[in-house]
Design an enzyme around this catalytic site. Structure first.
Site, mmCIF file in Angstrom:
data_model
loop_
_atom_site.group_PDB
_atom_site.id
_atom_site.type_symbol
_atom_site.label_atom_id
_atom_site.label_comp_id
_atom_site.label_asym_id
_atom_site.label_seq_id
_atom_site.Cartn_x
_atom_site.Cartn_y
_atom_site.Cartn_z
ATOM 1 C CE LYS A 112 -4.106 -2.145 0.959
ATOM 2 N NZ LYS A 112 -3.664 -3.522 0.775
HETATM 3 C C1 LIG Z 1 -3.987 -4.610 0.107
HETATM 4 C C2 LIG Z 1 -3.121 -5.802 0.063
HETATM 5 C C3 LIG Z 1 -3.288 -6.820 -0.914
HETATM 6 C C4 LIG Z 1 -4.405 -6.798 -1.929
HETATM 7 O O1 LIG Z 1 -4.278 -5.798 -2.907
HETATM 8 P P1 LIG Z 1 -5.554 -5.319 -3.747
HETATM 9 O O2 LIG Z 1 -5.079 -4.181 -4.561
HETATM 10 O O3 LIG Z 1 -6.584 -4.915 -2.727
HETATM 11 O O4 LIG Z 1 -6.004 -6.476 -4.569
HETATM 12 C C5 LIG Z 1 -2.412 -7.885 -0.915
HETATM 13 N N1 LIG Z 1 -1.426 -7.983 0.012
HETATM 14 C C6 LIG Z 1 -1.232 -7.049 0.963
HETATM 15 C C7 LIG Z 1 -0.153 -7.235 1.947
HETATM 16 C C8 LIG Z 1 -2.065 -5.918 1.017
HETATM 17 O O5 LIG Z 1 -1.865 -4.992 1.976
#
Ligand SMILES: *Cc1c(COP(=O)(O)O)cnc(C)c1O
Length: 463
Positions: A112
């Site tokens: 993120k």
């Molecule tokens: C948010 C997140 C995901 C999923 O990503 P999306 O864009 O919501 O599909 C996968 N792994 C981690 C560690 C995340 O924080």
């Protein structure tokens, strides 16, 4: 560059309004009116360039004349200077043709950060142009809050209030929020669960007097700027592995489908991506959509990969819109119906279009654990449970010509309890975060009551 709503009921807006608006007023998601693209030579020219320069080139294509090239480059340079690896998103080889793209070298150790670090600078720059200050209110079950606080701490035109459920997030996750000492950050432990936190955010947004008084906003996962930021690492990783002369495929551990959809965007911009597999945990709405053509909400099951415990993948609406040939009336109908019934039967032509690029794969809890162990045994790499879902998803890739990249979305030290229990190895916190457990924490506690939370937000914003 103009942005239109996937539901066709809102006027087209420019880049700035699409970013600051988040969701379109008709409830749809913004997408660019047409896809910008790079020439083959431009893509080849990304080889060996600093990450921030590629990010600025991608951002420039979407911002059009609403950001200068210098502004875009400065924001990207600052955003990615917060990462502890010089490559920003380095590749690690785990087999002759498989590589991990390490998306976790940012301040909160999860993917993120890649988008949030840029989004925070975009907000600050765009709001200061308009002489505006916003208060961002978010509810977090773990990763989003930490990434948002890390990105927004110390910004001038944005304040953030992060609500988290007391005792229900890991200590590492909590500390990434509560050890920020800047005056524009407030963390609140809510005596309830994550659903209570989300309901409190909703109630705050439904209080018009509060919204007006504090210019309330959210860092929602559907902001198109987050997708733009994520398209960059498809370019840098593919080019490092031989694109545009070679096709590259991806496996993406998925929840809200933002990460995987960014790959679709990179492909539309000219990057030769052969295939993308969206790998899910037991919360498999996406896997079922691609495999069976039925996008149907299920019950949320808690798993070892909690950031993907999601049963409505908001960015799926963008892909749907694309695959029904941008028929906004059909998209509005389908997603309004989904709100009522929790089901969309994807029309056969649209499903075929989706499957030209995407596949889906559900990975069980046992398989996730086995994959963490086998990856450690075969390569010496300790991977987190989200990444393990991606590595296990390789089995659904089938025959591809070129190399395959698995998105590694979190550092193993972000989920130390699970990693230790499964592999027997305790992952050390990386450079720069070793003292996390010793930094003083600062947070407030509130009951799960709208009146108390709204008063808190109002007071904090006025301070
Ligand atoms: C948010 C997140 C995901 C999923 O990503 P999306 O864009 O919501 O599909 C996968 N792994 C981690 C560690 C995340 O924080």
């Amino acid at each position: 560059m103009r942005y239109v709503s996937t539901r066709g009921g809102a006027p087209a807006v420019g880049f700035v309004d699409a970013v600051l608006g988040g969701l379109a007023p008709d409830g749809g998601l913004y997408v660019p009116q047409e896809w910008p693209s790079f020439t083959r030579e431009e893509i080849a020219g990304f080889a060996g360039r600093p990450y921030a320069e590629v990010a600025a080139a991608v951002l420039g294509k979407f911002a059009g004349d609403e950001l200068t090239a210098d502004e875009a480059l400065e924001m990207c340079a600052e955003a990615y200077a917060s990462f502890t690896h010089a490559a920003v998103v380095p590749l690690t080889q785990v087999s002759p043709s498989v590589f991990l793209a390490e998306l976790f070298h940012g301040p909160s150790l999860a993917f993120k950060d890649v988008a949030m670090q840029l989004l925070a600078r975009l907000y600050d720059t765009l709001l200061s142009r308009q002489n505006r200050t916003q208060t961002i209110l978010c509810a977090t079950s773990g990763d989003t809050g930490g990434a948002a606080v890390e990105a927004l701490r110390g910004r001038h035109n944005v304040k953030i209030v992060a609500l988290f459920p007391e005792g229900r997030i890991s200590e590492v996750q909590r500390r990434f929020m509560t050890t920020a000492t800047e005056a524009n950050v407030a963390c609140v432990s809510i005596q309830g669960d994550f659903d209570d936190c989300q309901a409190l955010v909703k109630q705050a947004f439904q209080d018009p007097a509060l919204r007006q008084a504090v210019d309330l906003s959210g860092v929602n996962s559907i902001n198109f700027a987050r997708i733009v930021a994520q398209a960059t690492y498809y370019f840098t990783t593919a080019v490092a592995l031989g694109a545009p002369d070679r096709e590259v495929s991806y496996v993406v551990p998925s929840g809200n489908f933002g990460d995987a959809f960014a790959g679709y965007v990179a492909k539309r911009m000219g990057l030769p991506i052969a295939r993308i597999v969206a790998a899910t945990n037991a919360n498999d709405i996406l896997a079922r959509a691609f495999e069976e053509g039925r996008y149907a909400r299920g019950k949320i099951t808690p798993t070892q990969s909690p950031a993907m415990d999601i049963q409505a993948a908001s960015n799926f609406e963008r892909l749907y819109f694309e695959c029904v040939r941008r028929d906004a009336v059909e998209t509005a109908r389908a997603f309004a119906a989904f709100n009522e019934t929790g089901v969309i039967d994807v029309p056969p032509q649209a499903l075929a279009a989706m499957r030209e690029l995407f596949g889906g794969c559900m990975v069980s809890e046992a398989e996730t654990a086995r994959t963490m162990v086998s990856t450690l045994n075969e390569t010496g790499e300790l991977i987190d449970p989200h990444t393990a879902v991606g590595v296990a998803g390789l089995r659904r890739m089938g025959k591809t010509k070129g190399p395959v990249v698995v998105m590694s979305t979190a550092h193993p030290a972000k989920f130390p309890e699970t990693v230790k229990a499964v592999t027997g190895v305790a992952p050390p916190l990386p450079r720069g975060a070793e003292d996390l457990a010793h930094r003083p924490e600062k947070y407030d506690r509130l009951p799960p009551e709208a009146a108390a939370v709204n008063a808190y937000v109002r007071e904090f914003s006025a301070a």
